[in-house]
Design a protein around this motif. Structure first.
Motif, PDB file in Angstrom:
ATOM      1  N   ASN A  45       0.821  -1.215   0.000  1.00 33.93           N
ATOM      2  CA  ASN A  45       0.000   0.000   0.000  1.00 33.93           C
ATOM      3  C   ASN A  45       0.857   1.268   0.000  1.00 33.93           C
ATOM      4  O   ASN A  45       0.455   2.300  -0.533  1.00 33.93           O
ATOM      5  N   ARG A  46       2.025   1.171   0.584  1.00 30.38           N
ATOM      6  CA  ARG A  46       2.906   2.344   0.647  1.00 30.38           C
ATOM      7  C   ARG A  46       3.662   2.575  -0.660  1.00 30.38           C
ATOM      8  O   ARG A  46       3.716   3.691  -1.171  1.00 30.38           O
ATOM      9  N   TYR A  47       4.245   1.498  -1.224  1.00 34.72           N
ATOM     10  CA  TYR A  47       5.147   1.653  -2.365  1.00 34.72           C
ATOM     11  C   TYR A  47       4.485   1.415  -3.715  1.00 34.72           C
ATOM     12  O   TYR A  47       5.054   1.777  -4.748  1.00 34.72           O
ATOM     13  N   ARG A  48       3.312   0.782  -3.740  1.00 36.21           N
ATOM     14  CA  ARG A  48       2.629   0.463  -4.995  1.00 36.21           C
ATOM     15  C   ARG A  48       3.601  -0.167  -5.994  1.00 36.21           C
ATOM     16  O   ARG A  48       3.917   0.389  -7.053  1.00 36.21           O
ATOM     17  N   PRO A  49       4.126  -1.353  -5.691  1.00 36.12           N
ATOM     18  CA  PRO A  49       5.190  -1.962  -6.500  1.00 36.12           C
ATOM     19  C   PRO A  49       4.719  -2.464  -7.858  1.00 36.12           C
ATOM     20  O   PRO A  49       3.532  -2.645  -8.100  1.00 36.12           O
ATOM     21  N   ASP A  50       5.703  -2.693  -8.732  1.00 40.03           N
ATOM     22  CA  ASP A  50       5.439  -3.340 -10.014  1.00 40.03           C
ATOM     23  C   ASP A  50       5.494  -4.854  -9.871  1.00 40.03           C
ATOM     24  O   ASP A  50       4.853  -5.584 -10.633  1.00 40.03           O
ATOM     25  N   LEU A  51       6.265  -5.317  -8.889  1.00 36.46           N
ATOM     26  CA  LEU A  51       6.564  -6.735  -8.774  1.00 36.46           C
ATOM     27  C   LEU A  51       6.652  -7.130  -7.299  1.00 36.46           C
ATOM     28  O   LEU A  51       7.281  -6.433  -6.496  1.00 36.46           O
ATOM     29  N   VAL A  52       6.018  -8.258  -6.939  1.00 38.16           N
ATOM     30  CA  VAL A  52       6.083  -8.772  -5.571  1.00 38.16           C
ATOM     31  C   VAL A  52       6.533 -10.230  -5.609  1.00 38.16           C
ATOM     32  O   VAL A  52       5.934 -11.056  -6.302  1.00 38.16           O
ATOM     33  N   PHE A  53       7.606 -10.528  -4.882  1.00 36.58           N
ATOM     34  CA  PHE A  53       8.042 -11.903  -4.678  1.00 36.58           C
ATOM     35  C   PHE A  53       7.416 -12.374  -3.378  1.00 36.58           C
ATOM     36  O   PHE A  53       7.696 -11.819  -2.307  1.00 36.58           O
ATOM     37  N   LEU A  54       6.561 -13.382  -3.459  1.00 30.49           N
ATOM     38  CA  LEU A  54       5.711 -13.744  -2.327  1.00 30.49           C
ATOM     39  C   LEU A  54       5.872 -15.208  -1.921  1.00 30.49           C
ATOM     40  O   LEU A  54       5.626 -16.117  -2.722  1.00 30.49           O
ATOM     41  N   ASP A  55       6.266 -15.426  -0.667  1.00 26.93           N
ATOM     42  CA  ASP A  55       6.292 -16.773  -0.110  1.00 26.93           C
ATOM     43  C   ASP A  55       4.851 -17.214   0.132  1.00 26.93           C
ATOM     44  O   ASP A  55       3.948 -16.384   0.297  1.00 26.93           O
ATOM     45  N   ILE A  56       4.619 -18.510   0.171  1.00 23.86           N
ATOM     46  CA  ILE A  56       3.262 -19.008   0.392  1.00 23.86           C
ATOM     47  C   ILE A  56       3.062 -19.454   1.834  1.00 23.86           C
ATOM     48  O   ILE A  56       2.140 -19.012   2.516  1.00 23.86           O
ATOM     49  N   GLN A  57       3.939 -20.306   2.320  1.00 22.77           N
ATOM     50  CA  GLN A  57       3.767 -20.879   3.645  1.00 22.77           C
ATOM     51  C   GLN A  57       4.349 -19.964   4.721  1.00 22.77           C
ATOM     52  O   GLN A  57       5.541 -20.016   5.018  1.00 22.77           O
ATOM     53  N   MET A  58       3.477 -19.125   5.284  1.00 19.29           N
ATOM     54  CA  MET A  58       3.877 -18.195   6.344  1.00 19.29           C
ATOM     55  C   MET A  58       2.888 -18.314   7.496  1.00 19.29           C
ATOM     56  O   MET A  58       1.711 -18.597   7.285  1.00 19.29           O
ATOM     57  N   PRO A  59       3.338 -18.106   8.734  1.00 17.92           N
ATOM     58  CA  PRO A  59       2.426 -18.200   9.880  1.00 17.92           C
ATOM     59  C   PRO A  59       1.425 -17.048   9.907  1.00 17.92           C
ATOM     60  O   PRO A  59       1.673 -15.997   9.321  1.00 17.92           O
ATOM     61  N   HIS A  60       0.316 -17.252  10.585  1.00 18.42           N
ATOM     62  CA  HIS A  60      -0.739 -16.240  10.787  1.00 18.42           C
ATOM     63  C   HIS A  60      -1.534 -15.963   9.514  1.00 18.42           C
ATOM     64  O   HIS A  60      -2.757 -15.941   9.530  1.00 18.42           O
ATOM     65  N   MET A  61      -0.856 -15.726   8.392  1.00 14.28           N
ATOM     66  CA  MET A  61      -1.550 -15.487   7.123  1.00 14.28           C
ATOM     67  C   MET A  61      -0.624 -15.907   5.991  1.00 14.28           C
ATOM     68  O   MET A  61       0.509 -15.435   5.898  1.00 14.28           O
ATOM     69  N   ASN A  62      -1.088 -16.830   5.131  1.00 15.97           N
ATOM     70  CA  ASN A  62      -0.226 -17.262   4.032  1.00 15.97           C
ATOM     71  C   ASN A  62      -0.362 -16.334   2.829  1.00 15.97           C
ATOM     72  O   ASN A  62      -1.147 -15.379   2.836  1.00 15.97           O
ATOM     73  N   GLY A  63       0.423 -16.634   1.795  1.00 14.88           N
ATOM     74  CA  GLY A  63       0.447 -15.759   0.634  1.00 14.88           C
ATOM     75  C   GLY A  63      -0.877 -15.647  -0.088  1.00 14.88           C
ATOM     76  O   GLY A  63      -1.261 -14.567  -0.555  1.00 14.88           O
ATOM     77  N   PHE A  64      -1.622 -16.756  -0.184  1.00  8.83           N
ATOM     78  CA  PHE A  64      -2.924 -16.727  -0.843  1.00  8.83           C
ATOM     79  C   PHE A  64      -3.909 -15.843  -0.067  1.00  8.83           C
ATOM     80  O   PHE A  64      -4.654 -15.049  -0.653  1.00  8.83           O
ATOM     81  N   GLU A  65      -3.924 -16.000   1.248  1.00  8.65           N
ATOM     82  CA  GLU A  65      -4.835 -15.205   2.081  1.00  8.65           C
ATOM     83  C   GLU A  65      -4.508 -13.717   1.981  1.00  8.65           C
ATOM     84  O   GLU A  65      -5.407 -12.871   1.972  1.00  8.65           O
ATOM     85  N   MET A  66      -3.225 -13.399   1.881  1.00  4.68           N
ATOM     86  CA  MET A  66      -2.835 -12.002   1.741  1.00  4.68           C
ATOM     87  C   MET A  66      -3.387 -11.398   0.458  1.00  4.68           C
ATOM     88  O   MET A  66      -3.908 -10.277   0.452  1.00  4.68           O
ATOM     89  N   LEU A  67      -3.290 -12.142  -0.638  1.00  3.58           N
ATOM     90  CA  LEU A  67      -3.804 -11.638  -1.915  1.00  3.58           C
ATOM     91  C   LEU A  67      -5.316 -11.429  -1.854  1.00  3.58           C
ATOM     92  O   LEU A  67      -5.842 -10.461  -2.412  1.00  3.58           O
ATOM     93  N   GLU A  68      -6.025 -12.337  -1.173  1.00  2.00           N
ATOM     94  CA  GLU A  68      -7.467 -12.185  -1.046  1.00  2.00           C
ATOM     95  C   GLU A  68      -7.821 -10.933  -0.243  1.00  2.00           C
ATOM     96  O   GLU A  68      -8.800 -10.253  -0.540  1.00  2.00           O
ATOM     97  N   CYS A  69      -7.026 -10.638   0.766  1.00  2.00           N
ATOM     98  CA  CYS A  69      -7.277  -9.447   1.575  1.00  2.00           C
ATOM     99  C   CYS A  69      -7.038  -8.173   0.775  1.00  2.00           C
ATOM    100  O   CYS A  69      -7.714  -7.165   0.976  1.00  2.00           O
ATOM    101  N   LEU A  70      -6.083  -8.218  -0.140  1.00  2.00           N
ATOM    102  CA  LEU A  70      -5.767  -7.032  -0.931  1.00  2.00           C
ATOM    103  C   LEU A  70      -6.851  -6.721  -1.950  1.00  2.00           C
ATOM    104  O   LEU A  70      -7.010  -5.586  -2.376  1.00  2.00           O
ATOM    105  N   GLY A  71      -7.621  -7.739  -2.339  1.00  2.00           N
ATOM    106  CA  GLY A  71      -8.657  -7.508  -3.352  1.00  2.00           C
ATOM    107  C   GLY A  71      -8.036  -7.530  -4.745  1.00  2.00           C
ATOM    108  O   GLY A  71      -7.395  -8.504  -5.131  1.00  2.00           O
TER     109      GLY A  71
END
Length: 249
Positions: A45-71
Motif C-alpha cells: 500500500n505504501r510503495y505500490r510496487p510493479d513486482l512482488v516476490f511472495l512466499d506461500i507458507q507463512m504463519p498467521h496469514m499465508n500468501g494466498f490469504e494475503m492476496l485475497e485481503c488485498l482484493g
C-alpha cells in the motif's frame, strides 16, 4: 526499473533472494523486504510496487490469504514456493509465475523478464481467482481475513463475523464476544472483495450477515433477521429470496 517487494517469513530466504536480484537482475529495485504478510500488505500500500516476490507458507496469514485481503491485484506476482509438483500444476494452469525453492538464477531472470514485459498492464484478476480456487477452503472456520482499520490491517476469523453494517464509506464489523471493528472500507467493497460467498449474505444495502449467526427470520414485506447478539436487521424485499434459499440450503 521494476519496483519490487520481497515477502518471506525467513530472514535467510529474504537475504538470499535480495542478493540474487542485486547480482543478476539490476533492473529490479527492492523497495522493502518483509517478514510477514501483514508487513507485506503495508509495504504494498505504501510503495505500490510493479513486482512482488511472495512466499506461500507463512504463519498467521499465508500468501494466498494475503492476496485475497488485498482484493484487486495491480502488480506482477512471483510466488516463491516449496510446494510439491502436484500443487505447481495450479500455478501453470493460472499462468501466474512461480519459483521453486531453492531459487535457480536462470529461473529468477526469466521471471523478472516476464514481469518487465507486463509492467504496463496488470495481470487479469481472473488468473488469480483460478489459482486461489485450487487452495481456498471456504469451510475452514479458522480462516482469517483482513480489514483496513486504524492505519493498518486487522485480521479476524471468518467464523467470528456476525454481521457487517454500512456507515457511509466505512463499515462496522460486529464480532463474537461483543467485539466490534470499524473498517475503513465500504460495505460494497467488503461484500464484493472479501465476503461474497456463503455463509455470508447481503440482505440489505446496509446489512451483510453471516447466516450461521442468525437465530430467527421474521416474515413480512421483506421481514427482518434476529441475530444471535439480539440485533434485528431489516431484509430488503429484493434480497428476501436469496436469503431464504441460503437458509434452506
Amino acid at each position: 526499473m521494476l519496483r519490487s517487494i520481497l515477502i518471506d517469513d525467513e530472514q535467510a530466504a529474504l537475504d538470499t533472494l535480495g542478493t540474487k536480484l542485486n547480482r543478476y537482475c539490476p533492473e529490479v529495485r527492492i523497495e522493502a523486504s518483509c517478514l510477514s504478510a501483514k508487513e507485506g500488505m503495508k509495504a504494498i500500500n505504501r510503495y505500490r510496487p510493479d513486482l512482488v516476490f511472495l512466499d506461500i507458507q507463512m504463519p498467521h496469514m499465508n500468501g494466498f490469504e494475503m492476496l485475497e485481503c488485498l482484493g484487486e491485484i495491480d502488480f506482477h506476482v512471483v510466488f516463491v514456493t516449496a510446494f510439491n509438483e502436484f500443487a505447481v500444476q495450479a500455478f501453470r494452469h493460472s499462468a501466474v509465475d512461480y519459483l521453486m525453492k531453492p531459487v535457480r538464477n536462470e529461473h529468477l531472470k526469466e521471471a523478472v523478464g516476464k514481469a518487465k514485459e507486463h509492467k504496463e498492464k496488470a495481470l487479469p484478476q481472473e488468473r488469480f481467482e483460478v489459482l486461489l480456487s485450487h487452495f481456498r477452503n471456504p469451510n475452514d472456520p479458522f480462516k482469517k481475513i483482513g480489514f483496513y482499520a486504524n492505519e493498518g490491517v486487522e485480521f479476524v476469523r471468518l467464523n467470528d463475523i456476525i454481521y457487517c453494517k454500512a456507515d457511509g464509506n466505512y463499515t462496522n464489523v460486529f464480532l463474537s464476544a461483543r467485539k466490534r471493528l470499524f473498517a475503513s472500507e465500504s460495505l460494497k467493497e467488503v461484500h464484493e472483495q472479501k465476503l461474497k460467498d456463503p455463509p455470508f449474505c447481503r440482505i440489505h444495502n446496509s446489512h451483510l450477515i453471516n447466516v450461521n449467526h442468525a437465530n430467527q427470520y421474521i416474515k413480512g414485506d421483506g421481514g427482518y433477521v434476529v441475530m444471535e447478539n439480539g440485533e434485528k436487521l431489516s431484509v430488503a424485499r429484493s434480497r428476501k429470496e436469496q436469503l431464504l434459499k441460503m437458509i434452506s440450503g
